[in-house]
Design a protein around this motif. Sequence first.
Motif: not given
Length: 233
Positions: A4-5, A22, A27, A29, A48-49, A113-114, A117
Amino acid sequence: MTVKILVVEDEKEISDLIEMYLLNEGFEVIMSETGEAALTSLNDQTINLAILDVMLPDYNGFDLCADIRKKYLFPIIMLTAKNTEMDKIHGLTVGADDYVTKPFQPLELMARVKAQLRRDGSYNSQQDKEAGSDDFESRGLKLQYANHQCFVNGHEVNLTPKEFAIIAYLTQHQGQVISSEALFQNVWGESYYEASTNTIMVHIRHIRDKIKAHSPGIEYIKTVWGVGYKFDE
């Protein structure tokens, strides 16, 4: 498990673009246009971010980042039009893990982002491999490598993922002087460059400040000037 972003961005064109990319990466969002809405989202679900814009209608993004860091340890990427070195250092100071300036390439943002993570997960795996389920203890400081917890004289110290990764690496090489270059490459997983020294210094200072709150008379991390840092035996 679905990642989850949280995206906090009030410009619809930009937020829609980020959301689309995303979602294409698989992901989940959660979109917020204000800082207050973002904080509410954090209370409702596990994130998660986060991607935070600096200029929000109700919040300065740096302040929002600092507020999030009081409770949460997930990676944070700042997204802003400000491109000065001091702005970047300020973002790192308040707890950001990365900094992307506008205008940006969506594919670069996805890569960052990746990478965040992946690094967050790779640190867990690497520390578990090196330390197993063992704890580290020295002069009132205790690290639990497996679950990323730090205690000083029985008080839990709330470290960010990178702060924990730094002190974990230093304790796993206790007594050895670790250069800034080696520390940056092992914790950030990137090639060292001149501005990295400031990044390391900011994170080391934060670790020291948080630990001193519960152990004011002991210096665990020593600076070896011109060389690097070591966890003192």
